[in-house]
Design an enzyme around this catalytic site. Structure first.
Site, mmCIF file in Angstrom:
data_model
loop_
_atom_site.group_PDB
_atom_site.id
_atom_site.type_symbol
_atom_site.label_atom_id
_atom_site.label_comp_id
_atom_site.label_asym_id
_atom_site.label_seq_id
_atom_site.Cartn_x
_atom_site.Cartn_y
_atom_site.Cartn_z
ATOM 1 C CG HIS A 123 -1.907 0.972 1.421
ATOM 2 N ND1 HIS A 123 -1.658 2.267 1.795
ATOM 3 C CD2 HIS A 123 -3.251 0.879 1.272
ATOM 4 C CE1 HIS A 123 -2.812 2.929 1.865
ATOM 5 N NE2 HIS A 123 -3.795 2.108 1.543
ATOM 6 C CG ASP A 200 0.619 -2.413 6.225
ATOM 7 O OD1 ASP A 200 -0.344 -2.536 7.009
ATOM 8 O OD2 ASP A 200 0.555 -1.749 5.169
ATOM 9 C CD GLN A 203 -6.882 -4.484 3.998
ATOM 10 O OE1 GLN A 203 -7.817 -5.199 4.345
ATOM 11 N NE2 GLN A 203 -7.069 -3.207 3.678
ATOM 12 C CE LYS A 226 -7.330 -0.425 6.352
ATOM 13 N NZ LYS A 226 -8.081 0.048 5.197
ATOM 14 C CB CYS A 364 -3.694 3.250 -1.540
ATOM 15 S SG CYS A 364 -4.894 4.527 -1.209
HETATM 16 N N1 PLP Z 1 -1.709 -0.715 4.642
HETATM 17 C C1 PLP Z 1 -2.628 -1.494 4.043
HETATM 18 C C2 PLP Z 1 -2.253 -2.860 3.560
HETATM 19 C C3 PLP Z 1 -3.932 -1.006 3.877
HETATM 20 O O1 PLP Z 1 -4.848 -1.763 3.277
HETATM 21 C C4 PLP Z 1 -4.257 0.291 4.362
HETATM 22 C C5 PLP Z 1 -5.595 0.841 4.173
HETATM 23 O O2 PLP Z 1 -6.339 0.464 3.309
HETATM 24 C C6 PLP Z 1 -3.255 1.036 4.991
HETATM 25 C C7 PLP Z 1 -1.989 0.502 5.103
HETATM 26 C C8 PLP Z 1 -3.522 2.402 5.528
HETATM 27 O O3 PLP Z 1 -4.402 2.328 6.598
HETATM 28 P P1 PLP Z 1 -4.970 3.668 7.257
HETATM 29 O O4 PLP Z 1 -5.558 4.470 6.122
HETATM 30 O O5 PLP Z 1 -5.995 3.177 8.225
HETATM 31 O O6 PLP Z 1 -3.838 4.372 7.904
#
Ligand code: PLP
Length: 406
Positions: A123, A200, A203, A226, A364
């Protein structure tokens, strides 16, 4: 076999009964954010109406009660992810801020030529902060590729390590492909080379048990919104030895010991990394979202979601013109797809007109889209409250959309 009482679960989510385009809405955008059960909403209302006072600053009753609520939630998170102490649980605004914190603070030790390993399925939250650090320090980013099923090329991963490697940072689960990466194995390999690891977990945390002690990762980050929790709250888990060494990320109230104009000392962990008034109400209410998950049981959540995934994916594979992106053997309840030559937005709009809420676009993850040679995908993602009837509604709506776009 599905043992869950989904009707009872759904009663906690009034939003699931609303209509879109004159039909019962089918919410399949859970990877972007999940819905929030009444118990969390009620807790937020209760805290605002009966408990609100700033944390850590007052001797008065309300402030102490609110501080207790916040710290109880921290202990709950610690237990939930099996961290060894609450000092290792830092509250942030979300996954994005948690990654930025690690990159800025832990990354301040990196020098020009030091190498950080990422993967092509990251992401933007796990790409752009590293690029900002690269422009400040001259670090080098190395990127692991995927195979045609959307699984990481593990041979390449191992081959990218060398004496200049200072960090590996990768997602536990891809938000586009649904691939579940072998993060324990990846961490073990990195540690064998003396390299710390950031995972990270944005998900993964809504869909599987997270045990940071078992994974042995150095940092693990995720977002409450989430996980059926409030927006604007996230968690950085970090091993104490690193957090102790790391400089603060932001300066301000709450994160200090003593301040004079000449010199400032910093608060103990985890507060050193929590400058300013936190979203203490959201943090406290996050504990109710963890209750929700624990009451159902993560194993039950995961098996229900996997059953939905299998059901929908099998039927989509049989639909003419539908191409699915991400068919890893270890996959979470996410289906990214395209239909014929149609643009993902057109499919998304036609689904919305039938009450089906899915995400469209690059999610993203533009470098991954470039790698796949497509502008974006349509993404349907499941949560515990989704039903097989909803999967059928989605599939029927998709058939109609495909027929219109043919
Ligand atoms: N990393 C991953 C794999 C994601 O799917 C997301 C959000 O969709 C994020 C990071 C960013 O999360 P946040 O917008 O809650 O900071």
């Amino acid at each position: 076999m599905d043992m869950l009482d989904i009707d009872a679960i759904r009663r906690e989510f009034p939003i699931l009964s609303r209509e879109v385009a004159g039909r019962r809405m089918v919410y399949l955008d859970n990877s972007a954010t999940s819905q929030t059960p009444d118990r969390v909403v009620e807790e937020i209302v209760w805290l605002y109406s009966q408990e609100k006072a700033n944390v850590h600053r007052g001797v008065h009753t309300l402030s102490q009660e609110m501080t207790d609520q916040q710290e109880r939630s921290r202990e709950h998170v610690r237990r939930y992810i099996n961290a060894s102490s609450i000092e290792e649980v830092v509250f942030t605004r979300g996954t994005t801020e948690a990654i930025n914190l690690v990159v800025s603070s832990f990354g301040s030790r990196f020098k020009a030529g030091d190498e950080v390993i990422l993967t092509v399925m990251e992401h933007h939250a796990n790409i752009v902060p590293w690029q900002l650090l690269r422009s400040r320090t001259g670090i080098v980013l190395r990127v692991v590729d995927i195979n045609e099923r959307g699984e990481l090329d593990m041979e390449q991963y191992r081959s990218l390590f060398n004496e200049r490697t200072v960090m590996a940072s990768f997602c536990h689960v891809s938000n586009v492909l649904g691939t579940v990466n072998p993060v324990k194995e990846m961490t073990e390999y990195a540690h064998g080379k003396g390299v710390p690891v950031l995972v990270d977990g944005a998900q993964a945390s809504p869909h599987m048990k997270i045990d940071v002690a078992d994974l042995d990762c150095d940092f693990y980050v995720f977002s409450s919104h989430k996980m059926y929790g409030p927006t604007g709250i996230g968690v950085l888990y970090g091993k104490r030895k690193w957090l102790e060494e790391m400089p603060p990320y932001q300066g301000g109230g709450e994160m200090i010991g003593k301040v004079t104009f000449e010199h400032t000392t910093f608060a103990d962990l985890p507060f050193k990394f929590e400058a300013g008034t936190p979203d203490f109400i959201g943090i406290a209410a996050f504990s109710k979202a963890l209750d929700f998950i624990e009451d159902i049981g993560m194993d039950n959540i995961a098996s229900h979601e996997h059953a939905l995934l299998e059901y929908a994916q099998k039927r989509m594979e049989a639909m003419e013109g539908v191409r699915i992106y991400g068919t890893a053997s270890e996959k979470d309840a996410v289906i990214s797809f395209l239909v014929g030559n149609s643009h993902p937005y057109d499919i998304g709009l036609l689904l919305d007109k039938q009450g089906v809420e899915v995400r469209t676009g690059h999610h993203c993850a533009m470098p991954l889209m470039d790698r796949l040679g497509i502008p974006g995908t349509v993404r349907a993602s499941f949560a515990v409250y989704n039903t097989f009837e909803e999967a059928d509604s989605f599939l029927a709506a998709l058939q109609r959309a495909a027929a219109i776009l043919e």
